[in-house]
Design a protein around this motif. Structure first.
Motif, PDB file in Angstrom:
ATOM      1  N   ILE A   3     -23.836 -32.108 -10.535  1.00 52.37           N
ATOM      2  CA  ILE A   3     -22.236 -31.595 -10.577  1.00 52.37           C
ATOM      3  C   ILE A   3     -21.554 -31.569  -8.760  1.00 52.37           C
ATOM      4  N   GLU A   4     -22.722 -31.409  -7.865  1.00 51.84           N
ATOM      5  CA  GLU A   4     -22.259 -31.238  -6.590  1.00 51.84           C
ATOM      6  C   GLU A   4     -22.180 -32.676  -5.912  1.00 51.84           C
ATOM      7  N   GLN A   5     -22.740 -33.863  -6.008  1.00 50.14           N
ATOM      8  CA  GLN A   5     -22.417 -34.728  -5.934  1.00 50.14           C
ATOM      9  C   GLN A   5     -21.470 -35.366  -6.216  1.00 50.14           C
ATOM     10  N   VAL A   6     -21.082 -35.180  -7.973  1.00 49.00           N
ATOM     11  CA  VAL A   6     -20.267 -35.577  -8.848  1.00 49.00           C
ATOM     12  C   VAL A   6     -18.832 -35.077  -8.025  1.00 49.00           C
ATOM     13  N   LEU A   7     -18.624 -33.892  -7.806  1.00 51.86           N
ATOM     14  CA  LEU A   7     -17.677 -33.197  -6.629  1.00 51.86           C
ATOM     15  C   LEU A   7     -17.307 -33.765  -5.609  1.00 51.86           C
ATOM     16  N   THR A   8     -18.527 -34.038  -4.940  1.00 52.87           N
ATOM     17  CA  THR A   8     -17.994 -34.334  -3.218  1.00 52.87           C
ATOM     18  C   THR A   8     -17.207 -35.956  -3.854  1.00 52.87           C
ATOM     19  N   LEU A   9     -17.849 -36.900  -4.309  1.00 53.86           N
ATOM     20  CA  LEU A   9     -17.571 -38.038  -4.713  1.00 53.86           C
ATOM     21  C   LEU A   9     -15.886 -38.245  -4.892  1.00 53.86           C
ATOM     22  N   VAL A  10     -15.608 -37.172  -6.143  1.00 52.59           N
ATOM     23  CA  VAL A  10     -14.232 -37.106  -6.707  1.00 52.59           C
ATOM     24  C   VAL A  10     -13.533 -36.949  -4.807  1.00 52.59           C
ATOM     25  N   VAL A  11     -13.887 -35.649  -4.144  1.00 47.39           N
ATOM     26  CA  VAL A  11     -13.092 -35.941  -3.395  1.00 47.39           C
ATOM     27  C   VAL A  11     -13.186 -36.674  -2.255  1.00 47.39           C
ATOM     28  N   LEU A  12     -14.293 -37.058  -1.613  1.00 44.26           N
ATOM     29  CA  LEU A  12     -14.380 -38.368  -1.238  1.00 44.26           C
ATOM     30  C   LEU A  12     -13.273 -39.584  -1.480  1.00 44.26           C
ATOM     31  N   ALA A  34     -11.620 -30.751   1.998  1.00 44.99           N
ATOM     32  CA  ALA A  34     -12.088 -28.747   3.308  1.00 44.99           C
ATOM     33  C   ALA A  34     -12.192 -28.141   1.983  1.00 44.99           C
ATOM     34  N   ALA A  35     -10.752 -27.687   1.273  1.00 44.29           N
ATOM     35  CA  ALA A  35     -10.925 -26.807   1.077  1.00 44.29           C
ATOM     36  C   ALA A  35     -11.578 -26.532  -0.524  1.00 44.29           C
ATOM     37  N   VAL A  36     -11.095 -27.745  -0.898  1.00 45.85           N
ATOM     38  CA  VAL A  36     -11.327 -28.407  -2.253  1.00 45.85           C
ATOM     39  C   VAL A  36     -13.330 -27.763  -2.285  1.00 45.85           C
ATOM     40  N   LEU A  37     -13.643 -28.626  -1.700  1.00 42.11           N
ATOM     41  CA  LEU A  37     -15.573 -28.513  -1.719  1.00 42.11           C
ATOM     42  C   LEU A  37     -15.796 -26.779  -1.329  1.00 42.11           C
ATOM     43  N   LEU A  38     -15.026 -26.000  -0.484  1.00 40.05           N
ATOM     44  CA  LEU A  38     -15.230 -24.341  -0.262  1.00 40.05           C
ATOM     45  C   LEU A  38     -15.587 -23.596  -1.607  1.00 40.05           C
ATOM     46  N   MET A  39     -14.429 -24.589  -1.920  1.00 38.01           N
ATOM     47  CA  MET A  39     -13.714 -23.272  -2.935  1.00 38.01           C
ATOM     48  C   MET A  39     -14.882 -23.680  -4.544  1.00 38.01           C
ATOM     49  N   THR A  40     -15.128 -24.805  -4.616  1.00 38.14           N
ATOM     50  CA  THR A  40     -16.135 -25.093  -5.681  1.00 38.14           C
ATOM     51  C   THR A  40     -17.655 -24.609  -5.100  1.00 38.14           C
ATOM     52  N   GLY A  41     -17.739 -24.147  -4.013  1.00 38.23           N
ATOM     53  CA  GLY A  41     -19.381 -23.792  -4.056  1.00 38.23           C
ATOM     54  C   GLY A  41     -19.890 -24.979  -3.508  1.00 38.23           C
ATOM     55  N   VAL A  42     -19.514 -25.908  -3.206  1.00 33.58           N
ATOM     56  CA  VAL A  42     -20.281 -27.084  -2.851  1.00 33.58           C
ATOM     57  C   VAL A  42     -20.624 -27.110  -1.390  1.00 33.58           C
ATOM     58  N   VAL A  43     -19.710 -26.561  -0.265  1.00 34.49           N
ATOM     59  CA  VAL A  43     -20.216 -26.521   0.745  1.00 34.49           C
ATOM     60  C   VAL A  43     -19.970 -24.541   0.651  1.00 34.49           C
ATOM     61  N   ARG A  44     -21.013 -24.242   1.877  1.00 35.11           N
ATOM     62  CA  ARG A  44     -20.844 -22.384   2.381  1.00 35.11           C
ATOM     63  C   ARG A  44     -19.727 -22.160   3.014  1.00 35.11           C
ATOM     64  N   PRO A  45     -19.134 -21.406   3.375  1.00 36.55           N
ATOM     65  CA  PRO A  45     -18.426 -20.333   4.682  1.00 36.55           C
ATOM     66  C   PRO A  45     -18.950 -20.364   6.071  1.00 36.55           C
ATOM     67  N   VAL A  46     -20.090 -20.317   5.787  1.00 34.54           N
ATOM     68  CA  VAL A  46     -20.577 -20.660   7.201  1.00 34.54           C
ATOM     69  C   VAL A  46     -20.586 -22.224   7.612  1.00 34.54           C
ATOM     70  N   GLU A  47     -20.709 -22.818   6.573  1.00 33.05           N
ATOM     71  CA  GLU A  47     -21.055 -24.506   7.292  1.00 33.05           C
ATOM     72  C   GLU A  47     -19.372 -25.406   7.821  1.00 33.05           C
ATOM     73  N   SER A 309     -24.976 -32.713  -1.067  1.00 38.13           N
ATOM     74  CA  SER A 309     -25.338 -32.622  -2.244  1.00 38.13           C
ATOM     75  C   SER A 309     -26.378 -33.485  -2.256  1.00 38.13           C
ATOM     76  N   GLY A 310     -26.998 -34.925  -1.100  1.00 34.86           N
ATOM     77  CA  GLY A 310     -27.358 -35.632  -1.949  1.00 34.86           C
ATOM     78  C   GLY A 310     -27.086 -37.024  -2.013  1.00 34.86           C
ATOM     79  N   LEU A 311     -25.695 -36.897  -1.782  1.00 40.91           N
ATOM     80  CA  LEU A 311     -24.933 -37.795  -2.419  1.00 40.91           C
ATOM     81  C   LEU A 311     -25.026 -38.715  -0.966  1.00 40.91           C
ATOM     82  N   ALA A 312     -25.186 -38.338   0.702  1.00 41.78           N
ATOM     83  CA  ALA A 312     -24.962 -39.264   1.241  1.00 41.78           C
ATOM     84  C   ALA A 312     -26.860 -39.692   1.500  1.00 41.78           C
TER      85      ALA A 312
END
Length: 433
Positions: A3-12, A34-47, A309-312
């Motif tokens: 699901i993280e890869q799908v979200l990242t791909l959609v955002v990209l 960046a905001a969408v990825l943060l809100m969906t939990g794909v990336v953490r605030p510290v990142e 996410s492993g997409l890269a």
């Protein structure tokens, strides 16, 4: 796919589509992704925090402040006055010499304010001498891009590629490590522009150009910022100019000597200029150009999401897998061509984020040094000549000179091919596999 890869791909895909559509500012697009990825939990605030505090962002912000201090001191205006006097004596030869001097500045300072300052001067001097401004404005933009490829700090693309390569475990680039590749490109490009750009434009040079001031430039995706910050004439202040120049040279020397990273030396230099009252804190904030910094930070967040996410890794494996049976030179050529095409469509920061991990993985999978592939990304990531919207300085002269889209294709496409060949040859010599 997870699901993280799908979200990242959609955002990209959405971010890339919005950048091509070019109806919303590129920094807003990157920040939204960046905001969408943060809100969906794909990336953490510290990142996300780490992206905004990356060495590339610190170095760029600090260099913007130093460059603005130089501009406020009147030093650049004084240099332009001397160049105008030279052009009046030497005619067309003087204009070409002035373009070369402006290009030299662009090796160490951001090209956008330099072109915003220099383009009206080049235009007016050409008119005064009875020469077509179009003959010189497009070469002005192209030369600043080419000379920006000569040093690590010449373009934000170089700094971002260096930063992302460091995250991938690669050693940092030296200040002048890429100069043996960038300099031949710049010299070959300059000779081509001098000999052929006028002939290729042909009758287009006789069409009148609009009298557009730099402050009228407004293209959402171009990321020019508030050009009026750089267009206002400044009185020459010798003491401030001397201090700002000394700080700038010192920051470059410390980084070039490997004593401290460029992010550290430039940051210390910017703070020192504020402490010495060469530039006030408010003026320093005014010269930061946050739209570029936010664009880069937003794209770094997307790059982090692709990595986490492993997409890269999956995308890189697919691309690298298709090239396992080709030689390193063929892979280098394909990577350069891919980067060059993407740069004509997307922002430089986007291309750096997308292609840098591929460059590292490509070198490692072929059992050779990733260094040549990273240099190829740096060069091709800035070599956007075939369209007026591939680089922000192209947009400035496009509007000011009244060029047509076809003018950029006629002159820029052969320049793309020329620099392609020169870069590949130079990389093979100076960055062995």
């Amino acid at each position: 796919m997870t699901i993280e890869q799908v979200l990242t791909l959609v955002v990209l895909v959405a971010v890339v589509g919005a950048l091509i559509w070019d109806k919303v500012r590129a920094d807003v697009v990157a920040l939204t992704g960046a905001a969408v990825l943060l809100m969906t939990g794909v990336v953490r605030p510290v990142e996300v925090q780490g992206a905004f505090a990356s060495p590339a962002i610190i170095a760029l912000a600090s260099l913007f402040v130093i460059a603005y201090a130089l501009e406020l001191s009147g030093l650049l205006d004084r240099a332009i006055e001397l160049a105008v006097a030279m052009c009046r004596r030497l005619g067309a030869t003087g204009i070409w010499l002035m373009l070369g001097a402006i290009g030299l500045l662009s090796s160490f300072l951001n090209s956008t304010p330099i072109v915003v300052l220099g383009a009206p001067v080049v235009r007016d001097v050409a008119k005064t001498l009875g020469l077509p401004p179009k003959r010189y404005l497009m070469p002005l933009s192209y030369l600043t891009v080419l000379t920006g490829c000569c040093t690590l700090i010449g373009t934000s693309t170089n700094l971002l590629v260096d930063d992302m390569a460091r995250v991938a475990g690669q050693p940092r680039f030296g200040m002048f490590e890429i100069t043996p590749v960038g300099l031949p490109m710049a010299l070959a490009g300059a000779l081509y522009l001098f000999l052929f750009s006028g002939k290729l434009m042909g009758k287009s040079m006789t069409r009148p150009a609009p009298d557009a001031a730099p402050s009228e430039i407004d293209v959402p995706g171009a990321q020019i910022g508030n050009a009026s910050l750089f267009a206002e004439p400044r009185p020459f202040q010798p003491v401030k100019a001397m201090i700002a120049s000394a700080v700038f040279v010192g920051a470059i020397a410390l980084a070039a000597g490997g004593i401290v990273p460029i992010a550290a030396s430039a940051f210390a230099g910017a703070v020192l200029l504020i402490l010495l009252r060469v530039i006030s804190p408010d003026e320093a904030y005014g010269g930061l150009r946050p739209q570029i910094l936010i664009l880069i930070a937003g794209m770094v967040v997307i790059g982090i999401a692709m990595e986490e996410s492993g997409l890269a890794a999956d995308a890189t494996d697919a691309l690298v897998g298709s090239m396992r049976h080709v030689g390193p030179l063929t892979a280098l050529i394909v990577l350069y061509a891919l980067t060059m095409v993407l740069t004509e469509l997307l922002s430089n920061a986007t291309v750096a984020v997308l292609v840098t991990p591929i460059a590292v993985a490509l070198g490692e999978s072929l059992g050779v040094s990733p260094r040549p592939f990273l240099v190829a990304v740096m060069m091709a990531g800035s070599a956007a000549f075939a369209t007026p919207f591939g680089y922000q300085t192209n947009v400035i002269v496009y509007q000011m000179g009244g060029y047509s889209y076809v003018d950029f294709v006629k002159v820029g496409l052969p320049l793309n091919l020329l620099t392609f060949v020169v870069a590949i040859l130079a990389i093979r010599v100076f960055f062995p596999f």
